[in-house]
Design a protein around this motif. Structure first.
Motif, PDB file in Angstrom:
ATOM      1  N   ALA A 200      57.089  23.638  41.501  1.00 30.99           N
ATOM      2  CA  ALA A 200      57.965  22.591  41.011  1.00 30.99           C
ATOM      3  C   ALA A 200      58.332  22.897  39.572  1.00 30.99           C
ATOM      4  CB  ALA A 200      57.291  21.222  41.106  1.00 30.99           C
ATOM      5  N   LYS A 201      59.555  22.529  39.195  1.00 32.20           N
ATOM      6  CA  LYS A 201      60.035  22.763  37.832  1.00 32.20           C
ATOM      7  C   LYS A 201      60.770  21.522  37.343  1.00 32.20           C
ATOM      8  CE  LYS A 201      62.082  26.686  36.866  1.00 32.20           C
ATOM      9  NZ  LYS A 201      63.133  27.756  36.781  1.00 32.20           N
ATOM     10  N   TYR A 202      60.480  21.131  36.102  1.00 33.55           N
ATOM     11  CA  TYR A 202      61.163  19.988  35.502  1.00 33.55           C
ATOM     12  C   TYR A 202      61.846  20.432  34.219  1.00 33.55           C
ATOM     13  CZ  TYR A 202      62.073  15.547  33.202  1.00 33.55           C
ATOM     14  OH  TYR A 202      62.684  14.502  32.564  1.00 33.55           O
ATOM     15  N   THR A 203      63.123  20.094  34.080  1.00 32.04           N
ATOM     16  CA  THR A 203      63.903  20.462  32.897  1.00 32.04           C
ATOM     17  C   THR A 203      64.477  19.211  32.261  1.00 32.04           C
ATOM     18  OG1 THR A 203      64.514  22.575  33.910  1.00 32.04           O
ATOM     19  CG2 THR A 203      65.829  21.835  32.037  1.00 32.04           C
ATOM     20  N   ALA A 204      64.263  19.091  30.950  1.00 29.51           N
ATOM     21  CA  ALA A 204      64.819  17.977  30.183  1.00 29.51           C
ATOM     22  C   ALA A 204      65.406  18.546  28.904  1.00 29.51           C
ATOM     23  CB  ALA A 204      63.756  16.937  29.873  1.00 29.51           C
ATOM     24  N   GLY A 205      66.725  18.751  28.901  1.00 32.75           N
ATOM     25  CA  GLY A 205      67.365  19.332  27.736  1.00 32.75           C
ATOM     26  C   GLY A 205      66.866  20.739  27.482  1.00 32.75           C
ATOM     27  N   ALA A 206      66.313  20.991  26.302  1.00 30.93           N
ATOM     28  CA  ALA A 206      65.858  22.320  25.911  1.00 30.93           C
ATOM     29  C   ALA A 206      64.435  22.621  26.381  1.00 30.93           C
ATOM     30  CB  ALA A 206      65.929  22.473  24.394  1.00 30.93           C
ATOM     31  N   PHE A 207      63.782  21.634  27.028  1.00 30.49           N
ATOM     32  CA  PHE A 207      62.394  21.809  27.458  1.00 30.49           C
ATOM     33  C   PHE A 207      62.318  21.937  28.973  1.00 30.49           C
ATOM     34  CE2 PHE A 207      58.486  19.904  29.132  1.00 30.49           C
ATOM     35  CZ  PHE A 207      57.533  20.710  28.516  1.00 30.49           C
ATOM     36  N   SER A 208      61.442  22.836  29.453  1.00 35.74           N
ATOM     37  CA  SER A 208      61.184  22.944  30.884  1.00 35.74           C
ATOM     38  C   SER A 208      59.723  23.294  31.111  1.00 35.74           C
ATOM     39  CB  SER A 208      62.080  24.001  31.541  1.00 35.74           C
ATOM     40  OG  SER A 208      61.746  25.300  31.100  1.00 35.74           O
TER      41      SER A 208
END
Length: 356
Positions: A200-208
């Motif tokens: 699983a991968k979560y991306t929020a703006g410049a952060f992942s």
């Protein structure tokens, strides 16, 4: 160089500045691209005795085809074929089945996500290991190297990757080995078998942040009694943060030997940074390797491990830089310190890459 061309293109500033594949056909919803590179490098690396061994060698020359066809407005079929062990220094293509044609797959993508079938990089490689060191010549060590043949782990797979749901995506897949397949290490499974991997991968703006598990059920060994079993399990967690042209990453990776006395439970703790300075990149990574970490062994297994003196720790450092000669051509220099006995694996490399 272990990475595919597209991964190289993302990591290398030369490609980012304009080099691209050549579209040779694009009509009626069907598109065909040709792409590739020539990579030549000079290496000087210490052997087990601490003696420097040098060579001029091919560094992963690649030639590839990528095609896609619009089936409906919401569904596209695609394929990719890479011949990525073309020996530029020998002007010949490798014939070893484990080396030739590392990437070959077909797939369907649309609003539902992406389904891929064939041979391609492991999920733990793409999501966990590459963000730390997807370099030209020297990478920090990882859990894949501990169980032998990483090339075999790339074959005969199917993977489903979901679309992004508010920044969250997941991937699940299996590697299927039939009755006639010989598993890694030469041990015959004796029957068909399907492994499992997922992440699983979560991306929020410049952060992942990404997490991956692989049960390695088709990467096996044969014990002294003739029993065939999985070499262990792989786990990984990697976080990335990008600001302007600076990318920072951190990794926790584990190989769980799961009772396999031929291997050791090993933890990898790593941090890395890559900065684009305009005419290329400068980058570096540090990794702490804890061999034998958290092992749950029987008394006999502990005795075997003590005799082989495999309870060790290492500090690995990789430094490098690239310089763009043009939009399609760049040079690089890298150095590695691996903290092994007799400085084994320490070395330097320089090279040149031409992309199209």
């Amino acid at each position: 160089m272990k990475k595919t061309l597209l991964a190289t293109a993302i990591a290398g500033a030369a490609f980012a500045s304009g080099a691209q594949a050549a579209t040779v056909y694009n009509e009626d919803g069907t598109k065909l691209d040709l792409y590739g590179n020539i990579q030549i490098a000079y290496y000087s690396v210490n052997d087990a005795n601490g003696d420097a061994q040098d060579e001029i060698a091919d560094n992963g020359t690649t030639f590839g085809f990528a095609a896609e066809h619009v089936i409906t407005r919401d569904l596209t079929g695609y394929l990719k074929l890479e011949l990525d062990d073309i020996k530029a220094d020998e002007m010949a293509t490798a014939t070893d089945d484990e080396d030739a044609g590392d990437t070959a797959f077909v797939g369907l993508k649309g609003n539902f996500g992406d389904v891929r079938l064939g041979s391609y990089d492991q999920l733990i490689d793409d999501w966990i290991q590459d963000p730390i060191t997807n370099n030209e010549g020297f990478d920090v060590s990882d859990s894949t190297a501990l169980h032998g043949n990483g090339a075999d782990q790339q074959t005969d797979k199917v993977t489903y990757t979901s679309p992004s749901f508010g920044g969250m995506e997941f991937a699940v897949g299996t590697q299927y080995k039939g009755d006639n397949d010989s598993a890694d290490g030469g041990a015959d499974q004796g029957s068909s078998n399907a492994s499992f991997f997922g992440g699983a991968k979560y991306t929020a703006g410049a952060f992942s942040i990404a997490a991956v598990y692989d049960n390695l059920d088709n990467t096996v060994y044969e014990d002294l009694d003739g029993n065939v079993d999985s070499v262990g399990n792989q786990y990984g967690l990697t976080a990335q943060y990008t600001v302007d042209t600076l990318r920072l990453a951190a990794k926790l990776e584990r190989f769980d030997a799961d009772g396999n006395v031929n291997r050791d439970d090993t933890n990898f703790y790593a941090v890395s940074a890559r900065y684009g300075y305009g005419n290329g990149d400068i980058y570096g990574a540090y990794q702490y390797v804890d061999v034998g970490a958290g092992s749950f062994l029987s008394e006999l297994d502990e005795q075997i491990q003590d005799e082989q003196n495999r309870d060790e720790t290492y500090n690995e450092v990789i430094l490098g830089a690239t310089y763009n000669i043009s939009d399609a051509m760049y040079t690089w220099v890298e150095g590695a310190v691996r903290d092994r006995e007799n400085d084994q694996g320490d070395g330097v490399g320089v090279g040149v890459t031409y992309l199209f």
